[in-house]
Motif scaffolding. Structure first.
Motif: not given
Length: 370
Positions: A337-353
């Motif tokens: 897998v490509d572990l250097d791929k950036p993570i979309d933290w805005k999307f994740i925070d929205k889902v978690l909220m």
């Protein structure tokens, strides 16, 4: 309300301790009085054998170089010192002897909350029926399950345990599970309806944990490694990963997961302070782990991570956490897998909220049912 929480024994597992802390904190912020009911730690020592044990410890301490080995203190308790301190300072616990787990407890509390963690995994507890609240009998007391986990997506119960679950889970006013597969298992095994909610640790904010992390010394590296089941293959991957990226790895746990029969010094078994573990997430540039809760805290601290697939400990909990957040590409199982791929933290925070809001609503409504 006076609420009693039933979860696995709180010993040295960081994730287990923090999910208990989180659930207690959430319920207290709702205005409830909360206590964790825990089994008493009981290790019986034969007075005839103990002098020989002390002599062996003396020899190991002074002739085999295990300088930190306590002579008269229980090494198991010594290895737990740091986590016991955190539990004592931050969790309200009541320790019960075997005979105290009975229907009389129903007269002392207004509600019982089972969860979270792998409370419905028979291999992880000496008496899984306790987490069906069988010890309360059929007393008229409010019972709910919050984020209870089977750990795996297959049946590990005996026929007797299934029968017990069918009898007592029907007395619950609300049942929620941590993994999506748990909804199916509840229906198939126990004939009860369940919904999926967030692990309690994700109901709190990063700042709630940062206050503990800020009391710990700076981490000795920038690649945090928290691996519960170390193998030569994992160690080789970690070394190569660190070298390629110019990172300095540091291991964030002791060797307490290894059998006590293995010849390891007591110093290697003593679990470091939980505050140090949390500081690791704050300091790290990257995390490599095989732990569910290390994935949780990597996400809460917005740190890129990779997780080794651990079939023995169960993959369903990892998949249930990562899939809704679009993070399955962080899972190291077979394919590269490509572990250097950036993570979309805005999307994740929205889902978690959104998920946190519905999870908190489940708790509020569940406690108001009878």
């Amino acid at each position: 309300m006076k609420i009693a929480i039933l979860t696995l024994p709180l010993l040295t597992n960081y994730g287990g301790i923090l999910q208990a802390y989180a659930l207690q904190t959430v319920l207290e912020r709702m205005g409830h009085e909360v206590v964790h009911l825990q089994p008493k730690h009981s290790r019986l020592h034969n007075p005839v054998v103990m002098p020989l044990v002390w002599v062996k410890r003396l020899y190991r301490k002074y002739f085999q170089g295990d300088r930190q080995l306590p002579i008269f203190e229980d090494p198991y308790k010594w290895a737990r010192k740091n986590t016991d301190r955190f539990i004592s300072n931050n969790l309200n616990c009541r320790f019960l002897a075997p005979e105290e787990w009975n229907e009389g407890l129903a007269r002392e509390y207004d509600a019982f909350v089972v969860g979270s963690d792998q409370v419905w995994r028979p291999n992880y507890t000496s008496d899984v029926t306790r987490f069906f609240t069988a010890f309360l009998g059929h007393s008229d007391i409010s019972r709910i399950a919050y984020a209870a986990s089977f750990g795996v997506d297959v049946n590990e119960f005996s026929e007797a345990q299934i029968a017990c679950g069918r009898e007592y889970l029907k007395l619950f006013s609300a049942i929620s599970v941590r993994e999506k597969s748990g909804i199916r298992l509840c229906k198939e095994l126990f004939d009860v309806q369940a919904c999926q909610v967030l692990d309690p640790t994700m109901l709190l904010r990063r700042e709630d944990y940062q206050r503990f992390a800020s009391t710990a010394p700076q981490s000795p590296g920038n690649l945090m490694v928290y691996v519960l089941d170390r193998t030569e293959e994992k160690d080789a991957f970690i070394s190569e990963f660190a070298e390629k990226r110019g990172l300095v790895p540091f291991y964030a746990n002791s060797k307490t997961e290894i059998s006590w029969d293995v010849d390891i010094s007591i110093g290697e078994r003593k679990q470091p302070p939980l505050e140090n573990w949390l500081r690791g997430f704050a300091d790290a540039e990257f995390i490599l782990t095989d732990s569910f809760h290390a994935c949780v805290f990597s996400i809460l601290f917005h740190k890129p991570f990779g997780v080794f697939g651990n079939l023995e400990r169960g993959l369903s909990r990892i998949e249930s956490l990562l899939q809704p957040l679009g993070l399955m590409d962080r899972c190291l199982i077979d394919a590269p897998v490509d572990l250097d791929k950036p993570i979309d933290w805005k999307f994740i925070d929205k889902v978690l909220m959104q998920k946190a809001e519905s999870s908190l609503e489940f708790l509020k409504q569940g406690l108001n049912k009878k």
